[in-house]
Scaffold this motif. Structure first.
Motif, PDB file in Angstrom:
ATOM      1  N   ARG A 184       6.104 -29.357  -5.137  1.00  0.00           N
ATOM      2  CA  ARG A 184       7.428 -29.344  -5.759  1.00  0.00           C
ATOM      3  C   ARG A 184       7.604 -28.176  -6.739  1.00  0.00           C
ATOM      4  N   ALA A 185       6.494 -27.672  -7.278  1.00  0.00           N
ATOM      5  CA  ALA A 185       6.583 -26.565  -8.231  1.00  0.00           C
ATOM      6  C   ALA A 185       6.866 -25.229  -7.546  1.00  0.00           C
ATOM      7  N   THR A 186       6.672 -25.146  -6.231  1.00  0.00           N
ATOM      8  CA  THR A 186       6.757 -23.870  -5.521  1.00  0.00           C
ATOM      9  C   THR A 186       8.077 -23.133  -5.722  1.00  0.00           C
ATOM     10  N   PRO A 187       9.241 -23.767  -5.521  1.00  0.00           N
ATOM     11  CA  PRO A 187      10.493 -23.009  -5.685  1.00  0.00           C
ATOM     12  C   PRO A 187      10.649 -22.395  -7.076  1.00  0.00           C
ATOM     13  N   ASP A 188      10.299 -23.146  -8.130  1.00  0.00           N
ATOM     14  CA  ASP A 188      10.445 -22.612  -9.478  1.00  0.00           C
ATOM     15  C   ASP A 188       9.413 -21.533  -9.778  1.00  0.00           C
ATOM     16  N   LEU A 189       8.216 -21.669  -9.223  1.00  0.00           N
ATOM     17  CA  LEU A 189       7.213 -20.628  -9.441  1.00  0.00           C
ATOM     18  C   LEU A 189       7.634 -19.328  -8.764  1.00  0.00           C
ATOM     19  N   LEU A 190       8.259 -19.416  -7.599  1.00  0.00           N
ATOM     20  CA  LEU A 190       8.756 -18.214  -6.926  1.00  0.00           C
ATOM     21  C   LEU A 190       9.875 -17.565  -7.743  1.00  0.00           C
ATOM     22  N   ARG A 191      10.735 -18.399  -8.314  1.00  0.00           N
ATOM     23  CA  ARG A 191      11.820 -17.862  -9.144  1.00  0.00           C
ATOM     24  C   ARG A 191      11.253 -17.164 -10.383  1.00  0.00           C
ATOM     25  N   LEU A 192      10.285 -17.795 -11.036  1.00  0.00           N
ATOM     26  CA  LEU A 192       9.690 -17.203 -12.229  1.00  0.00           C
ATOM     27  C   LEU A 192       8.913 -15.931 -11.902  1.00  0.00           C
ATOM     28  N   THR A 193       8.270 -15.914 -10.736  1.00  0.00           N
ATOM     29  CA  THR A 193       7.514 -14.726 -10.341  1.00  0.00           C
ATOM     30  C   THR A 193       8.427 -13.504 -10.287  1.00  0.00           C
ATOM     31  N   GLN A 194       9.598 -13.671  -9.718  1.00  0.00           N
ATOM     32  CA  GLN A 194      10.535 -12.555  -9.662  1.00  0.00           C
ATOM     33  C   GLN A 194      11.065 -12.223 -11.054  1.00  0.00           C
ATOM     34  N   ALA A 195      11.351 -13.262 -11.854  1.00  0.00           N
ATOM     35  CA  ALA A 195      11.907 -13.030 -13.189  1.00  0.00           C
ATOM     36  C   ALA A 195      10.941 -12.275 -14.087  1.00  0.00           C
ATOM     37  N   CYS A 196       9.655 -12.337 -13.772  1.00  0.00           N
ATOM     38  CA  CYS A 196       8.660 -11.623 -14.572  1.00  0.00           C
ATOM     39  C   CYS A 196       8.758 -10.113 -14.407  1.00  0.00           C
ATOM     40  N   THR A 197       9.363  -9.658 -13.315  1.00  0.00           N
ATOM     41  CA  THR A 197       9.387  -8.227 -13.038  1.00  0.00           C
ATOM     42  C   THR A 197      10.771  -7.615 -13.092  1.00  0.00           C
ATOM     43  N   ASN A 198      11.834  -8.408 -12.855  1.00  0.00           N
ATOM     44  CA  ASN A 198      13.179  -7.821 -12.812  1.00  0.00           C
ATOM     45  C   ASN A 198      14.221  -8.900 -13.024  1.00  0.00           C
ATOM     46  N   ASP A 199      15.453  -8.460 -13.178  1.00  0.00           N
ATOM     47  CA  ASP A 199      16.577  -9.372 -13.398  1.00  0.00           C
ATOM     48  C   ASP A 199      17.471  -9.500 -12.173  1.00  0.00           C
ATOM     49  N   VAL A 200      16.936  -9.124 -11.018  1.00  0.00           N
ATOM     50  CA  VAL A 200      17.698  -9.267  -9.775  1.00  0.00           C
ATOM     51  C   VAL A 200      17.920 -10.760  -9.512  1.00  0.00           C
ATOM     52  N   GLY A 201      19.113 -11.118  -9.101  1.00  0.00           N
ATOM     53  CA  GLY A 201      19.408 -12.514  -8.821  1.00  0.00           C
ATOM     54  C   GLY A 201      18.470 -13.090  -7.771  1.00  0.00           C
ATOM     55  N   HIS A 202      17.920 -14.262  -8.041  1.00  0.00           N
ATOM     56  CA  HIS A 202      16.956 -14.877  -7.134  1.00  0.00           C
ATOM     57  C   HIS A 202      17.665 -15.652  -6.036  1.00  0.00           C
TER      58      HIS A 202
END
Length: 403
Positions: free
Chosen positions: A103-121
């Motif tokens: 269940r944590a997978t979708p949020d971890l993927l979102r956070l992974t992107q947020a760590c590097t850029n502000d592109v909409g997930h």
């Protein structure tokens, strides 16, 4: 890890990142590839909008034999190559398959992107499945497995439920009962096609094992489904031990729950003791792991955005009665994001030059009597923002837990 590479030295994460980068170059990737040692990931492109986490690939490479490692590299490197999705649902439907994920997978993927850029997930399309797992969809070709996102469904003009119906039909066509009996009365799936756990969506597959009217199952990792009888105490104990072993050896954890079938679908099964205690320990270990991954990403995100807040860890400890519990720490005067744990240790600041002994309280005690915690957002696992450290008069009313 003690695994030797082709040159006889230890394969470090940095060396593995180099192997993956070289494989990407051989596939024709000319964009910038940046290695992030802290996150153990590769960011591709000038805007770093594509991020490939290396943990699973590295673990699988280390477990593989020398003659299998090139295949592991090639399989994961394929994720570097941008794949265009079919423009229509009709063109995609034959390659759609259902997948179960932590269940944590979708949020971890979102956070992974947020760590590097502000592109909409572009969030993955998901449906609830259980307390710790979600149901997702994949577009599976010989080159790569791509999760279906909400924007893809919108572009196709279909709902996730419509896609799921097609995906289930596709998986059904490639599914016949395939289990190995690993200990008496305990069976482990043997499809080995990355969709073993998805077969939990087909009750008849397990019923073919003749486990009686009450089969119970676990899906600890992506490639393992375990089944035994719900009246077989030894079998359920063995199943929890196998689940723990697979998690330790394979990673890629999906669910730490036990399941049974009710009205044709898998639902959570809560066993009696002593199985319940062993299962609870596995569940808390899984939760602590989810919180650990979340903390690492939140720390990196806060650093990038200049946010001064402490992300507390979820720690495992043994209670006085021998059971496993979770614990977090909140220090007075420190803005904190707390994981939801069994207990919280409150560190008070020194008074009159004398240190103050920390105290421990149950989560519900702190939540219900102090008003000091506020749910951060709808992410999983949940985090709570501390609002204000409870004053002494309030602390005096709390029921304490002996440390």
């Amino acid at each position: 890890m003690g695994i030797l590479d082709l040159f006889g030295s230890k394969l470090t994460p940095a060396k593995f990142a180099t192997l993956m980068t070289d494989a990407a170059r051989r596939l024709g990737i000319t964009e910038t590839i940046r290695y992030d040692a802290d996150a153990f990931s590769l960011a591709i492109g000038a805007d770093t909008s594509r991020v490939l986490n290396l943990h699973n690939a590295y673990n699988e490479y280390c477990r593989a034999g020398n003659d299998e490692r090139a295949g592991v590299i090639a399989a994961y490197a394929a994720a570097f190559v941008p794949r265009s999705m079919p423009a229509t649902f009709a063109a995609a439907r034959q390659a759609l398959l259902p997948i179960l994920r932590n269940r944590a997978t979708p949020d971890l993927l979102r956070l992974t992107q947020a760590c590097t850029n502000d592109v909409g997930h572009d969030a993955q399309a998901t449906l609830p499945f259980s307390e710790d797992a979600v149901l997702m969809l994949a577009y599976d070709t010989e080159h790569a497995v791509q999760p279906i996102t909400a924007s893809m469904l919108k572009g196709w003009g279909v709902s996730i439920e419509e896609c799921l119906a097609v995906a289930l039909d596709n998986l059904r066509e490639r599914t016949v009962s395939r289990f190995d009996e690993v200990v008496p009365g305990v069976f482990v799936s043997a499809w080995n096609d990355s969709y073993d756990t998805s077969r939990l969506l087909f009750p008849d597959i397990v019923h073919q094992l003749n486990l009686g009217a009450d089969p119970v199952m676990m899906i600890p990792t992506r490639g393992r489904m375990i089944a035994t009888s719900g009246v077989n105490l030894a079998g359920m104990l063995a199943m929890t031990e196998l689940a723990q072993r697979y998690v330790d050896e394979e990673g890629r954890q999906i669910s730490a729950l036990m399941y049974r079938f009710h009205k044709g679908r898998a639902v959570q099964h809560i066993p009696e003791e002593p199985v319940a205690a062993r299962l609870k320990a596995l569940q808390l270990q899984s939760l602590a792991s989810d919180y650990g991954g979340q903390k690492q990403l939140l720390d990196r995100f806060h650093e990038r955005k200049g946010i001064d807040i402490y992300v507390a860890s979820c720690q495992l400890m043994q209670a006085a009665d021998g059971s496993v519990v979770t614990m977090s720490v909140w220090t007075e005067g420190v803005a904190t994001l707390l994981p939801k744990t069994s207990m919280v240790v409150l560190n008070r600041v020194v008074a009159d030059g004398e240190p103050v002994e920390p105290i421990a309280v149950a989560w519900d005690e702190l939540m219900n009597k102090t008003g000091s915690l506020k749910l951060l957002d709808a992410s999983y696992p949940p985090r709570y923002r501390t609002i204000g450290f409870p004053p002494g008069a309030v602390l005096d009313t709390l029921v304490l837990i002996a440390l």
